[in-house]
Structure formats: structure tokens, C-alpha cells
Design a protein around this motif. Structure first.
Motif, PDB file in Angstrom:
ATOM      1  N   LEU A 203      58.513  47.377  31.819  1.00  0.00           N
ATOM      2  CA  LEU A 203      59.228  46.639  30.687  1.00  0.00           C
ATOM      3  C   LEU A 203      60.642  46.566  30.901  1.00  0.00           C
ATOM      4  O   LEU A 203      61.664  45.506  30.610  1.00  0.00           O
ATOM      5  CB  LEU A 203      59.096  47.141  29.322  1.00  0.00           C
ATOM      6  N   LYS A 206      61.358  44.578  33.726  1.00  0.00           N
ATOM      7  CA  LYS A 206      61.392  42.997  33.362  1.00  0.00           C
ATOM      8  C   LYS A 206      62.683  42.663  32.757  1.00  0.00           C
ATOM      9  O   LYS A 206      63.280  41.526  32.913  1.00  0.00           O
ATOM     10  CB  LYS A 206      60.378  42.830  32.602  1.00  0.00           C
ATOM     11  N   HIS A 207      63.435  43.530  31.965  1.00  0.00           N
ATOM     12  CA  HIS A 207      64.712  42.997  31.117  1.00  0.00           C
ATOM     13  C   HIS A 207      65.858  43.571  31.746  1.00  0.00           C
ATOM     14  O   HIS A 207      66.906  43.283  31.007  1.00  0.00           O
ATOM     15  CB  HIS A 207      64.463  43.632  29.838  1.00  0.00           C
ATOM     16  N   SER A 329      71.084  45.193  28.377  1.00  0.00           N
ATOM     17  CA  SER A 329      70.375  43.996  29.220  1.00  0.00           C
ATOM     18  C   SER A 329      71.396  43.044  29.390  1.00  0.00           C
ATOM     19  O   SER A 329      71.977  42.574  28.323  1.00  0.00           O
ATOM     20  CB  SER A 329      69.165  43.586  28.767  1.00  0.00           C
ATOM     21  N   THR A 332      69.300  39.735  27.463  1.00  0.00           N
ATOM     22  CA  THR A 332      68.787  39.368  26.162  1.00  0.00           C
ATOM     23  C   THR A 332      69.714  40.563  25.157  1.00  0.00           C
ATOM     24  O   THR A 332      70.019  41.694  25.662  1.00  0.00           O
ATOM     25  CB  THR A 332      67.463  39.794  26.056  1.00  0.00           C
ATOM     26  N   VAL A 335      65.134  43.648  23.112  1.00  0.00           N
ATOM     27  CA  VAL A 335      63.697  43.688  23.745  1.00  0.00           C
ATOM     28  C   VAL A 335      62.898  43.966  22.495  1.00  0.00           C
ATOM     29  O   VAL A 335      62.804  44.995  21.658  1.00  0.00           O
ATOM     30  CB  VAL A 335      63.605  45.127  24.711  1.00  0.00           C
ATOM     31  N   LEU A 336      61.889  43.205  22.289  1.00  0.00           N
ATOM     32  CA  LEU A 336      60.973  43.417  21.149  1.00  0.00           C
ATOM     33  C   LEU A 336      59.526  42.731  21.709  1.00  0.00           C
ATOM     34  O   LEU A 336      59.317  41.647  22.030  1.00  0.00           O
ATOM     35  CB  LEU A 336      60.953  42.351  19.728  1.00  0.00           C
ATOM     36  N   GLU A 337      58.586  43.816  22.376  1.00  0.00           N
ATOM     37  CA  GLU A 337      57.653  43.260  22.973  1.00  0.00           C
ATOM     38  C   GLU A 337      56.344  44.081  22.464  1.00  0.00           C
ATOM     39  O   GLU A 337      56.260  45.124  21.836  1.00  0.00           O
ATOM     40  CB  GLU A 337      57.791  44.125  24.392  1.00  0.00           C
ATOM     41  N   ARG A 338      55.257  43.419  22.565  1.00  0.00           N
ATOM     42  CA  ARG A 338      54.017  43.908  22.064  1.00  0.00           C
ATOM     43  C   ARG A 338      52.995  44.395  23.428  1.00  0.00           C
ATOM     44  O   ARG A 338      51.992  43.378  23.470  1.00  0.00           O
ATOM     45  CB  ARG A 338      53.322  42.972  21.108  1.00  0.00           C
ATOM     46  N   PRO A 339      52.943  45.320  24.100  1.00  0.00           N
ATOM     47  CA  PRO A 339      51.980  45.821  25.248  1.00  0.00           C
ATOM     48  C   PRO A 339      50.860  45.691  25.010  1.00  0.00           C
ATOM     49  O   PRO A 339      49.884  45.371  25.726  1.00  0.00           O
ATOM     50  CB  PRO A 339      52.571  47.003  25.681  1.00  0.00           C
ATOM     51  N   THR A 344      54.101  48.300  19.579  1.00  0.00           N
ATOM     52  CA  THR A 344      55.428  47.230  19.385  1.00  0.00           C
ATOM     53  C   THR A 344      56.546  48.239  19.944  1.00  0.00           C
ATOM     54  O   THR A 344      56.803  49.226  19.745  1.00  0.00           O
ATOM     55  CB  THR A 344      55.813  46.897  18.097  1.00  0.00           C
TER      56      THR A 344
END
Ligand SMILES: Cc1cc2nc3c(=O)[nH]c(=O)nc-3n(C[C@H](O)[C@H](O)[C@H](O)COP(=O)(O)OP(=O)(O)OC[C@H]3O[C@@H](n4cnc5c(N)ncnc54)[C@H](O)[C@@H]3O)c2cc1C
Length: 373
Positions: A203, A206-207, A329, A332, A335-339, A344
Motif C-alpha cells: 500500500l 502504491k501511494h 505522499s 494524495t 490513504v484510506l484503504e480497505r485491504p 481499514t
């Protein structure tokens, strides 16, 4: 089961604690895990400035909810939170122009234009020769060295479990593996700040997560400078998204590059906040995945020189210097991700995590849309 809770929060910075606070309000059983023995991350290294007004138009709803969260948490946990707003002296026509455009855009409830004498009086330096200025009345102040520790203490007294000194090594599907065994929860919210790279390297890649380092100082506060001071400057007007959206922000950027090239070179957001024990002064920005540990004394002195000029302090007494750190980053602010369905991951990736913490915590818990980050 002893190691099970409705919600598990990784990280006892302000984002993790705000999440724990909101879940506790909802009646959930909550456990917070942190690798350290108390909050020592970004959340205590900063200015304690909740700069709601300066954020982008699109995130004003999140900012409003963050503001309400700060008010409730301070009232219940009993830490200092001042609704004293932010002062911005305009030292040049270019700075004044951005402030006028911002006032016109946001309206009187959010921006009050001041005369040069009024802004000078308000920041405790009546001799300041400002062209004019502005006050942003909705902004708030907390003491960053007090707020997160006090909130953690209060939550602990309310029955929220804290596992300090416990490093989380993996999180998935309601299970957190740690240096002290396994914990389970119906949901896990991971708020590791600049520790994201260790826990979720994919993650982070990615960011494009890197660490931003900021040179900071604490100096003695003359009694004439208010303890609840929040002072932004021209460099701040070229940094926060709310101001940079104004038509004249580009012209101000060019003017600053000519007038203050050293500040521009170290990517300064020259600002000062007061706390009972002094004035917090900063900051510069440097970006790296593995930052240099050294404090550049020239940058520290530059920021000190410019800020004490504004405040009319001739011989500042330096109490502390430190290199603050936050997750950053370039693509953005959040970063608010739900793997997976139960996990979360929430990391604020610019210097606005104190401001928006309670609003982002709400998004992390509700799974709401993320507007404008
Ligand atoms: C100098 C400076 C000035 C700033 N000024 C402002 C400001 O004026 N206004 C503003 O809004 N924001 C400001 N910020 C940004 C703000 O401080 C951050 O965005 C915010 O504090 C981030 O909070 P957090 O809870 O995400 O991270 P942190 O406070 O860093 O907390 C993360 C926690 O997670 C824990 N952790 C990490 N990995 C693990 C693991 N694997 N296992 C267990 N625990 C783990 C860490 O120990 C830490 O306690 C500033 C930041 C700095 C450094």
C-alpha cells in the motif's frame, strides 16, 4: 474471549485515538495497540493547530465533523482546546490580495479581514508593520504535547484497553499478529502514521509514501504573545489547499520566490503557535523514504529569525529543537484503504492530520466516501 474486541485500533496517535473515541461513543468495545509506551509520533511533534478553514472547499464537511469531534473529546477528556482562531498578517500587497480573495470566497463567518494595526495587536506585537491581515475564527488550538496523551488516559479510564509496547507485525481478516501474541476483532482500523511502510509495504508503494521531516523549535513566550496564538504567514498561503485555490496564489508564489528565496528553498510553511510553556516555531519540509536524522541549524535559525521578526522578539531563548516527522505522499492527502472486509488502513499523508483527525476517523469507521483528498 480475552484478546477479542469489537474494534481494534493500531496506533495511539491522534488518528487512532480519535477512532477509538468515536467507537467508544458508539458503545463498542475497543482495544488500542501501540509499539511505543505512550504517544510519541507525529501527534505530539506538531503545532497543535486545527486549521479547518485553510483546507480545500471539498473537505469542509470533514473539517466540520473534525471540529465537533475535537470539541467533544476536549470536553470529556478535559484537555485544553481553544477556539481562538488563526491570525494571518499580510506583510505585502500580494499576501493581502490572496486574503481578500479568500474572504470574498468563504464569507464573513469564516474569514474576518483586519487592519494592519488590529492583526499586530492580536498577535501581541503592536509594532508590526503589517499591510492588513485576517482572522479565521473557526480554527482551534490544542497543546500537542497534552492532547493525545490526555485522550489516551481518559479512554483507558473509560474501559478502552491499551496494549502499549506491542508491535503489530501483520493485520488481516480480523486478526492482528503482534510481538506479544495474537489479537482478534470484528474490525481493525490501522493508523500507523509514518509506520505504514513496515506494516503495509505494498500500500505504501502504491501511494508513494515517504517521510516528511520538519525542523521545529520551542522558544520562551513573552507574556504579551497569547498562549492560544496561531499565526500563519505568506508561505502558508501558498501551502494549504483552501488558500492555493485563490486566483492570486500563483502571483504570491512568484513574489515569495524573489523576496524570501531561502524560505522557499527549504519549503517553509513559516508559522507559530503558542502553548503555556512557550512558542512552537517552524517549519521546513524535506522528503525521503529514509530521512537524514540531522537538524540543519541554518534552517532552524532562518525560521527562528523570520518568526521572531514578526513577533518582535529580539533575543529568543531556545528551549528545544526537534525534527518532526509525518507520512507524506505527493499524490494524495489521505490513504484510506480497505485491504479486506474487516480491515481499514487510515494514514493522513500531509501536515493536516491534527486538523482532520476526528473527521477522518469517522470516515474510517463508517466507510464513507472520501471527498476531495
Ligand atoms: C512538525 C509537525 C508539524 C505539524 N503541524 C500540524 C498542524 O499544525 N496541524 C495539523 O493538522 N497537522 C500537523 N502535522 C501533522 C500531524 O501531526 C499528523 O498528520 C498526525 O499527527 C498524524 O497522526 P497519526 O495518528 O496518523 O500518526 P502518529 O501520531 O505518528 O501515530 C502513529 C502511531 O502508530 C504507532 N505505530 C506505527 N506502526 C506501528 C506498529 N507496527 N505496531 C504498533 N504501533 C505502531 C506509532 O508508535 C505511533 O504511536 C504536523 C506534523 C509535524 C511532524
Amino acid at each position: 474471549m480475552h484478546n477479542h474486541s469489537d474494534l481494534l485500533v493500531v496506533g495511539s496517535g491522534i488518528l487512532g485515538l480519535a477512532t477509538a473515541f468515536l467507537a467508544h461513543e458508539q458503545g463498542q468495545s475497543v482495544r488500542v495497540i501501540d509499539g511505543e509506551d505512550r504517544p510519541v509520533g507525529s501527534s505530539i511533534q506538531n503545532f497543535g493547530h486545527a486549521c479547518f478553514t485553510g483546507q480545500a472547499d471539498l473537505v469542509q464537511g470533514v473539517a466540520d465533523r473534525a471540529r465537533a469531534g475535537w470539541q467533544r473529546a476536549a470536553a470529556q477528556a478535559g484537555f485544553w482546546a481553544a477556539e481562538s482562531g488563526t491570525y494571518i498578517p499580510a506583510m505585502t500587497e500580494a499576501e493581502q490580495q490572496v486574503l481578500h480573495e479568500f474572504a470574498e470566497h468563504r464569507g464573513a463567518g469564516q474569514v474576518t479581514l483586519l487592519s494592519g494595526a488590529e492583526v499586530a495587536e492580536s498577535i501581541g506585537n503592536p509594532d508590526l508593520q503589517a499591510v492588513s491581515g485576517a482572522h479565521l475564527p473557526r480554527d482551534m488550538r490544542v497543546n500537542p504535547r497534552e492532547a493525545a496523551p490526555a485522550l489516551a488516559r481518559w479512554l483507558s479510564g473509560q474501559g478502552v484497553e491499551f496494549a502499549w509496547g506491542t508491535r503489530v507485525t501483520a493485520v488481516a481478516d480480523g486478526v492482528a499478529q503482534t510481538s506479544r501474541g495474537e489479537y482478534t476483532a470484528s474490525r481493525i482500523v490501522v493508523c500507523p502514521g509514518y509506520g505504514l511502510r513496515d506494516l503495509f509495504p505494498t500500500l505504501a508503494e502504491k501511494h508513494g509514501i515517504r517521510t516528511c521531516t520538519l525542523v521545529m523549535s520551542l522558544i520562551d513566550r513573552p507574556r504579551r504573545v497569547p498562549a492560544d496564538l496561531a499565526l500563519l504567514t505568506g508561505t502558508s498561503l501558498t501551502r494549504y489547499d483552501g488558500f492555493t485555490a485563490m486566483p492570486s496564489a500563483q502571483a504570491l508564489r512568484r513574489e515569495l520566490a524573489e523576496r524570501e528565496p531561502e524560505l522557499v528553498d527549504c519549503i517553509a510553511n513559516l508559522m507559530v503557535t503558542g502553548i503555556e510553556g512557550g512558542l512552537l516555531i517552524g517549519d521546513s519540509h524535506a522528503y525521503a523514504t529514509s530521512p537524514e536524522p540531522f537538524i540543519d541549524e541554518r534552517i532552524g535559525n532562518l525560521l527562528l529569525d523570520r518568526s521572531t521578526q514578526l513577533l518582535g522578539i529580539d533575543s529568543p531563548m531556545i528551549g528545544q529543537r526537534w525534527l518532526g516527522r509525518y507520512a507524506d505522499s505527493s499524490s494524495t492527502n489521505l490513504v484510506l484503504e480497505r485491504p479486506d472486509e474487516r480491515t481499514t488502513v487510515a494514514v493522513v499523508t500531509s501536515g493536516i492530520g491534527m486538523t482532520l483527525s476526528f473527521g477522518i476517523a469517522e470516515l474510517a469507521l463508517t466507510g464513507g466516501d472520501v471527498p476531495g483528498f
